[in-house]
Design a protein around this motif. Sequence first.
Motif, mmCIF file in Angstrom:
data_model
loop_
_atom_site.group_PDB
_atom_site.id
_atom_site.type_symbol
_atom_site.label_atom_id
_atom_site.label_comp_id
_atom_site.label_asym_id
_atom_site.label_seq_id
_atom_site.Cartn_x
_atom_site.Cartn_y
_atom_site.Cartn_z
ATOM 1 N N THR A 264 7.992 -18.824 50.413
ATOM 2 C CA THR A 264 8.956 -19.937 49.942
ATOM 3 C C THR A 264 9.470 -18.380 49.003
ATOM 4 N N PRO A 265 10.968 -18.061 48.712
ATOM 5 C CA PRO A 265 11.460 -17.307 48.722
ATOM 6 C C PRO A 265 10.637 -16.453 47.752
ATOM 7 N N GLY A 266 10.742 -17.225 46.404
ATOM 8 C CA GLY A 266 9.797 -16.407 45.350
ATOM 9 C C GLY A 266 8.806 -15.322 45.518
ATOM 10 N N GLN A 267 8.166 -15.858 46.700
ATOM 11 C CA GLN A 267 6.798 -15.050 46.972
ATOM 12 C C GLN A 267 7.437 -13.931 48.030
ATOM 13 N N ALA A 268 8.536 -13.902 48.738
ATOM 14 C CA ALA A 268 9.386 -12.890 49.322
ATOM 15 C C ALA A 268 8.958 -11.992 48.394
ATOM 16 N N ILE A 269 9.850 -11.887 47.083
ATOM 17 C CA ILE A 269 10.406 -11.328 45.739
ATOM 18 C C ILE A 269 9.456 -10.751 45.631
ATOM 19 N N VAL A 270 8.451 -10.570 45.215
ATOM 20 C CA VAL A 270 7.274 -10.597 44.905
ATOM 21 C C VAL A 270 6.530 -9.452 45.582
ATOM 22 N N LEU A 271 6.385 -9.399 46.922
ATOM 23 C CA LEU A 271 5.582 -9.473 47.877
ATOM 24 C C LEU A 271 5.804 -8.355 48.687
ATOM 25 N N VAL A 272 7.568 -8.065 48.765
ATOM 26 C CA VAL A 272 8.412 -7.312 48.704
ATOM 27 C C VAL A 272 8.620 -6.073 48.035
ATOM 28 N N THR A 273 8.392 -6.309 46.692
ATOM 29 C CA THR A 273 9.116 -5.520 45.462
ATOM 30 C C THR A 273 6.788 -4.587 45.101
ATOM 31 N N PHE A 274 5.709 -5.407 45.599
ATOM 32 C CA PHE A 274 4.099 -4.845 45.727
ATOM 33 C C PHE A 274 4.668 -4.004 47.008
ATOM 34 N N VAL A 275 5.103 -4.230 47.582
ATOM 35 C CA VAL A 275 4.875 -3.002 48.948
ATOM 36 C C VAL A 275 5.353 -1.891 48.860
ATOM 37 N N ALA A 276 7.238 -1.966 48.135
ATOM 38 C CA ALA A 276 8.058 -1.027 47.723
ATOM 39 C C ALA A 276 6.971 -0.637 47.327
ATOM 40 N N LEU A 277 6.851 -0.481 45.826
ATOM 41 C CA LEU A 277 5.892 0.287 44.970
ATOM 42 C C LEU A 277 4.520 0.639 45.363
ATOM 43 N N ILE A 278 3.930 0.266 46.339
ATOM 44 C CA ILE A 278 2.598 1.308 47.039
ATOM 45 C C ILE A 278 3.369 2.064 47.547
ATOM 46 N N SER B 11 18.926 -20.410 41.576
ATOM 47 C CA SER B 11 19.331 -21.049 42.037
ATOM 48 C C SER B 11 19.443 -21.096 43.553
ATOM 49 N N GLU B 12 18.762 -22.378 44.222
ATOM 50 C CA GLU B 12 19.779 -22.571 45.812
ATOM 51 C C GLU B 12 20.867 -22.666 45.484
ATOM 52 N N GLU B 13 21.634 -23.159 45.184
ATOM 53 C CA GLU B 13 23.123 -23.216 44.933
ATOM 54 C C GLU B 13 23.692 -22.092 45.219
ATOM 55 N N GLU B 14 22.705 -21.211 44.111
ATOM 56 C CA GLU B 14 23.874 -20.262 43.586
ATOM 57 C C GLU B 14 23.184 -18.217 44.896
ATOM 58 N N SER B 15 22.867 -19.360 45.820
ATOM 59 C CA SER B 15 22.235 -17.681 46.047
ATOM 60 C C SER B 15 23.002 -17.427 47.413
ATOM 61 N N THR B 16 22.979 -16.609 48.164
ATOM 62 C CA THR B 16 23.235 -15.561 48.987
ATOM 63 C C THR B 16 22.635 -15.704 50.792
ATOM 64 N N TYR B 17 22.732 -16.010 51.501
ATOM 65 C CA TYR B 17 21.223 -16.314 52.128
ATOM 66 C C TYR B 17 22.149 -15.667 53.540
ATOM 67 N N VAL B 18 21.239 -14.749 54.361
ATOM 68 C CA VAL B 18 21.977 -13.945 55.875
ATOM 69 C C VAL B 18 20.991 -14.861 57.015
ATOM 70 N N ASP B 19 22.014 -14.370 58.289
ATOM 71 C CA ASP B 19 21.306 -15.374 59.119
ATOM 72 C C ASP B 19 20.500 -14.512 60.037
ATOM 73 N N PRO B 20 19.482 -15.033 59.855
ATOM 74 C CA PRO B 20 18.014 -14.197 60.927
ATOM 75 C C PRO B 20 18.252 -13.452 61.820
ATOM 76 N N ALA B 21 19.639 -14.273 62.822
ATOM 77 C CA ALA B 21 19.335 -13.626 63.680
ATOM 78 C C ALA B 21 20.787 -12.637 64.107
ATOM 79 N N VAL B 22 21.185 -12.381 62.694
ATOM 80 C CA VAL B 22 22.000 -10.976 62.043
ATOM 81 C C VAL B 22 20.932 -9.416 62.865
ATOM 82 N N LEU B 23 19.892 -10.454 61.762
ATOM 83 C CA LEU B 23 18.760 -9.481 61.558
ATOM 84 C C LEU B 23 18.310 -8.681 62.674
ATOM 85 N N ASP B 24 18.347 -9.931 63.524
ATOM 86 C CA ASP B 24 17.088 -9.644 64.623
ATOM 87 C C ASP B 24 18.014 -7.981 65.758
ATOM 88 N N ASP B 25 17.068 -7.090 65.646
ATOM 89 C CA ASP B 25 17.591 -5.820 66.504
ATOM 90 C C ASP B 25 16.503 -5.766 67.295
#
Length: 435
Positions: free
Chosen positions: A93-107, A207-221
């Motif tokens: 979920t989006p919330g889990q992604a936010i929390v997980l990336v924060t923990f990884v970055a903090l560590i 909220s989902e309506e106010e969120s800005t998303y990125v195309d995963p294909a753009v991030l595929d390197d």
Amino acid sequence: MLDRAARPMVSLVDKYLPDPYIFVLILSLFAFIAAMVFEGHGPMAVIEMWGNGFWNLLTFSMQMLLVLVTGFMLASTPLVRGILNRIAALASTPGQAIVLVTFVALIASWINWGFGLVVGALFAKALARQVRVHYPLLIASAYSGFIVWHGGLAGSIPLVIATDGHFTADLIGVIGTSETIFAFFNLAIIVALFIVVPMVNRLMLPSEEESTYVDPAVLDDEPDTAVTINRPADHLENSRILAWLVGFSGLAFIFQYFMNGGGLNLNIVNFMFLFLAIILHQTPKRLLGSLHEAVKGGSGIVIQFPFYAGIMGVMTASGLAASISSGFVSMATAESLPFWSFISAGLVNIFVPSGGGQWAVQAPVVLPAAQELGASIPRVAMAVAWGDAWTNLLQPFWALPVLAIAGLKAKDIMGYCLMLLIITGVIISVGLTWL
């Protein structure tokens, strides 16, 4: 909810925060004017200070560019991409992604600041390929972990004063990390930030309506692994033996370095990233293909860091940085000196975003004051360290590698960082003053 509270800050930053290059030009002019008005220097004298300092961060600039380039090359290897993607799969979920990336970055930032910047940004991209999440907040969350770096294992100020023969040793002696990095008050601040920062980031998720998303294909390197042999030199460019001979020689040096008691610093982190990338890409051609992609995002570092070196030259040579510190210290008591040292360090950091450079400016002011007032010298030193780390949430200098990897602008993330600046400032102040 914090997402509503963050909206005005996000909107304000989006409208009025210029590109980081414009920001550094404005800061340069502010430093010029302040040195003339408050320190009494003439225009040409200030310009001379600026010019003399302009190239003083060349080594550091190259180190930061290599943080970006070597980190990107390592992360683009099939092995590391697979690991990041597997960890990212833990978030659904989006919330889990936010929390997980924060923990990884903090560590990662607590271990080493350069490591944290790169790992946080690259892991955020891996999450964005897996989960549909508000991308600017995801990258802001990855950068927010950077706030703990100066209280962590690679904090430059506590490591400097723990080193024999440091430049203030005749004044305070050698202060071990048990009194700074591993002191109760510092560990309590770290623990509090590990709890609060992920929580705040999660609560700022729109909220989902106010969120800005990125195309995963753009991030595929995904790197190009095709092998073509059209000429004799192609055999060398696609040679695993050549890459592995050099790569494992680098790993042998790293092993010997740590066996001899060496510690983590920016050079050794870049060295590890580079030689692991050489081995894991398997051929020079694949490594160079990854390098080509990596350097595209380094332009901000190349052009802006010399200007910050010039500002640092003005702030130190004119006496302006020392005056700022002295002004806050003059209001202090033994109990409040850590707080005022923290605030002054945060202000100086906006103009002199370098932990080592900042300590050289502020130590001659805060240490004698601590001795005269009978304040705790380790606590005051850590207050300067935390002030240096704190306003990095506002100063886009350190965000440049993260933004380059993510493909965003400073205005996209700094509104969320501003909210974190306010909340974490309270936590750090309480920890430094009353714990």
